[in-house]
Design a protein around this motif. Structure first.
Motif, PDB file in Angstrom:
ATOM      1  N   VAL A  47       0.872  -1.175   0.000  1.00  0.00           N
ATOM      2  CA  VAL A  47       0.000   0.000   0.000  1.00  0.00           C
ATOM      3  C   VAL A  47       0.908   1.223   0.000  1.00  0.00           C
ATOM      4  CG1 VAL A  47      -1.768   1.326   1.197  1.00  0.00           C
ATOM      5  CG2 VAL A  47      -1.875  -1.178   1.213  1.00  0.00           C
ATOM      6  N   VAL A  48       0.886   1.960  -1.093  1.00  0.00           N
ATOM      7  CA  VAL A  48       1.758   3.120  -1.259  1.00  0.00           C
ATOM      8  C   VAL A  48       0.948   4.387  -1.013  1.00  0.00           C
ATOM      9  CG1 VAL A  48       3.251   4.372  -2.859  1.00  0.00           C
ATOM     10  CG2 VAL A  48       3.117   1.872  -2.967  1.00  0.00           C
ATOM     11  N   LEU A  49       1.405   5.215  -0.083  1.00  0.00           N
ATOM     12  CA  LEU A  49       0.767   6.503   0.175  1.00  0.00           C
ATOM     13  C   LEU A  49       1.531   7.582  -0.581  1.00  0.00           C
ATOM     14  CD1 LEU A  49       0.080   6.221   4.014  1.00  0.00           C
ATOM     15  CD2 LEU A  49      -1.398   5.580   2.104  1.00  0.00           C
ATOM     16  N   THR A  50       0.830   8.281  -1.455  1.00  0.00           N
ATOM     17  CA  THR A  50       1.489   9.278  -2.297  1.00  0.00           C
ATOM     18  C   THR A  50       1.087  10.685  -1.874  1.00  0.00           C
ATOM     19  OG1 THR A  50      -0.303   9.257  -3.920  1.00  0.00           O
ATOM     20  CG2 THR A  50       1.490   7.706  -4.259  1.00  0.00           C
ATOM     21  N   PRO A  51       1.943  11.666  -2.130  1.00  0.00           N
ATOM     22  CA  PRO A  51       1.598  13.057  -1.813  1.00  0.00           C
ATOM     23  C   PRO A  51       0.370  13.514  -2.593  1.00  0.00           C
ATOM     24  CG  PRO A  51       3.946  12.847  -2.247  1.00  0.00           C
ATOM     25  CD  PRO A  51       3.317  11.545  -2.653  1.00  0.00           C
ATOM     26  N   ALA A  52      -0.359  14.454  -2.035  1.00  0.00           N
ATOM     27  CA  ALA A  52      -1.564  14.960  -2.680  1.00  0.00           C
ATOM     28  C   ALA A  52      -1.246  15.992  -3.753  1.00  0.00           C
ATOM     29  CB  ALA A  52      -2.481  15.581  -1.637  1.00  0.00           C
ATOM     30  N   VAL A  53       0.030  16.350  -3.880  1.00  0.00           N
ATOM     31  CA  VAL A  53       0.439  17.314  -4.897  1.00  0.00           C
ATOM     32  C   VAL A  53       1.276  16.604  -5.945  1.00  0.00           C
ATOM     33  CG1 VAL A  53       0.365  19.269  -3.330  1.00  0.00           C
ATOM     34  CG2 VAL A  53       2.468  17.954  -3.532  1.00  0.00           C
ATOM     35  N   SER A  54       1.349  17.207  -7.118  1.00  0.00           N
ATOM     36  CA  SER A  54       2.107  16.608  -8.213  1.00  0.00           C
ATOM     37  C   SER A  54       3.597  16.626  -7.897  1.00  0.00           C
ATOM     38  CB  SER A  54       1.845  17.379  -9.510  1.00  0.00           C
ATOM     39  OG  SER A  54       0.498  17.270  -9.888  1.00  0.00           O
ATOM     40  N   GLN A  55       4.281  15.591  -8.324  1.00  0.00           N
ATOM     41  CA  GLN A  55       5.726  15.516  -8.176  1.00  0.00           C
ATOM     42  C   GLN A  55       6.221  14.448  -9.145  1.00  0.00           C
ATOM     43  OE1 GLN A  55       6.339  14.067  -4.093  1.00  0.00           O
ATOM     44  NE2 GLN A  55       6.505  12.011  -4.914  1.00  0.00           N
ATOM     45  N   ASP A  56       7.493  14.163  -9.090  1.00  0.00           N
ATOM     46  CA  ASP A  56       8.025  13.059  -9.877  1.00  0.00           C
ATOM     47  C   ASP A  56       7.661  11.757  -9.156  1.00  0.00           C
ATOM     48  OD1 ASP A  56       9.416  11.160 -11.269  1.00  0.00           O
ATOM     49  OD2 ASP A  56      11.367  12.126 -11.101  1.00  0.00           O
TER      50      ASP A  56
END
Length: 419
Positions: free
Chosen positions: A214-223
């Protein structure tokens, strides 16, 4: 005051761009809660004192804005009025811009009370917790909205959502398993874990499985290259929950990874906009949502209204939770209010809605029963009347509906395998 609601709301665009425009809005010097005052014109066919309604959303802010909600609210009012209004009376819509500010959102609530609004219809805001308890004291309903993301929206008796959030994430799991996926990983926007992860994991358990990662990703765009690499490691499919803007850069990294893993995402976010430039890589990706695609029959009148008004449908996504959700909300209001004998007031509409057991919008949503709360479901989600999903897919960068069949995922959300 808003700690609990923000914890739920931190889905950050799961309703955000699912509701429409995820671009930055222009700032404004106005702090009045009654900005963006747009009132639908009535026709000669409707007479008498207007029935006042309000729609609350964000129009001027340095963040996500939802012009499609405001546009749709007024188009819906025009449509209803041109078809006889509510038993011959016109409806009058005020769109209240909360400017992504909880204090102004509270001002919208006070304005609804002071103006004598019968209901607040088809709205979306991150700050419903500042609105629903206030309007409920005056019997004003928070009605027909797409996206339940605060405690009051999910539990207050004056809340009547049409949408199914977070059930579409459960739908992704269901579809992935049925498509033959064996090793499934999940990607969830950081902040949305509390809302989405438990029912998604319950669905996996119903099938006797667990997520490999389960990968938690930032809510903003990034690489997102590293996140894509982690999410696809050992997987043949991944289910994702993020907003449109992160999907844009996610899909760029997805294309660069040249992976064979199949992608599953959510309506209004994994879409033609976010797939642009990664059409080949996202081809065949499955989309789980609340509403059938805008090109299907239930939305014929909506499409006609957009076309007749000359609305630029490239500038705002109307094939979205916000666009279609607001139209459905107004059509539901009209259906219920037209059945009221006597004066249409906040109280009479609340009582009529509360006794509606067969709300049929011709396929925009499943037939809903507002008399039956989900008391044996997820604790605190008792006002989630719609728990069905519908599927589309990306084909050459375009969203194409798979069918119009609603699939109830209530049991899966609780960890019970459906028949």
């Amino acid at each position: 005051m808003f700690k609990n609601s923000i914890a739920l709301v931190a889905v950050l665009g799961l309703a955000v761009t699912a509701c429409g425009d995820d671009g930055g809005g222009t700032s404004t010097d106005e702090s009045s809660a009654t900005t963006a005052e747009t009132t639908a014109d009535t026709t000669s066919e409707v007479t008498g004192e207007p029935i006042k309604l309000m729609t609350v959303t964000t129009l001027n802010a340095n963040g996500p804005t939802y012009e499609n909600i405001a546009i749709t609210a007024n188009l819906a009012a025009d449509f209803i009025n041109s078809n006889g209004g509510i038993n011959g009376r016109p409806i009058e819509v005020e769109v209240c811009d909360e400017q992504f500010d909880p204090a102004i959102a509270a001002g919208c609530a006070r304005q609804a009370v002071e103006s004598g609004a019968v209901s607040v219809v088809g709205s979306f805001t991150y700050f419903a917790e500042a609105i629903v308890p206030v309007i409920a004291e005056s019997n004003i309903t928070w009605f027909g909205f797409c996206c339940s993301i605060t405690p009051s929206e999910l539990s207050n008796p004056y809340s009547f959502p049409l949408g199914n959030q977070p059930m579409y994430a459960v739908g992704e799991v269901k579809r992935a398993v049925e498509d033959g996926c064996v090793n499934i990983n999940a990607v969830i926007v950081d902040g949305g874990e509390a809302v989405f992860r438990p029912p998604m994991e319950n669905a996996m358990k119903a099938y006797g499985r667990e997520f490999g990662e389960v990968v938690l990703t930032p809510a903003v765009s990034q690489d997102f290259s590293a996140d894509v690499a982690r999410a696809t490691n050992g997987a043949d499919c991944i289910v994702t929950v993020m907003s449109e803007t992160p999907y844009l850069t996610w899909n760029t990294a997805w294309a660069q990874a040249e992976t064979d893993v199949k992608l599953y995402g959510i309506q209004g976010n994994l879409n033609a906009i976010s797939a642009k430039g990664a059409e080949e890589a996202t081809d065949g990706s499955i989309i789980a949502g609340m509403y059938p695609d805008i090109m299907t029959a239930p939305w014929d009148d909506y499409r006609a209204a957009l076309d007749a008004a000359g609305i630029d449908q490239e500038a705002n996504d109307f094939n979205s939770l916000g666009g279609m959700g607001t139209w459905a909300g107004y059509m539901a209001f009209a259906q219920i209010a037209s059945g009221i004998e006597g004066e249409v007031t906040a109280l009479s509409f609340f009582e009529a809605a509360n006794n509606t057991s067969n709300l049929d919008l011709g396929g925009m949503v499943p037939v809903l029963d507002f008399t039956q709360e989900w008391t044996d479901g997820i604790p605190g989600y008792n006002r989630l009347f719609n728990r069905s999903v519908v599927f589309s897919q990306l084909e050459n960068g375009k969203v194409v509906p798979l069918d119009n069949n609603f699939v109830d995922v209530s049991d899966l959300a609780l960890g019970v395998l459906q028949d």
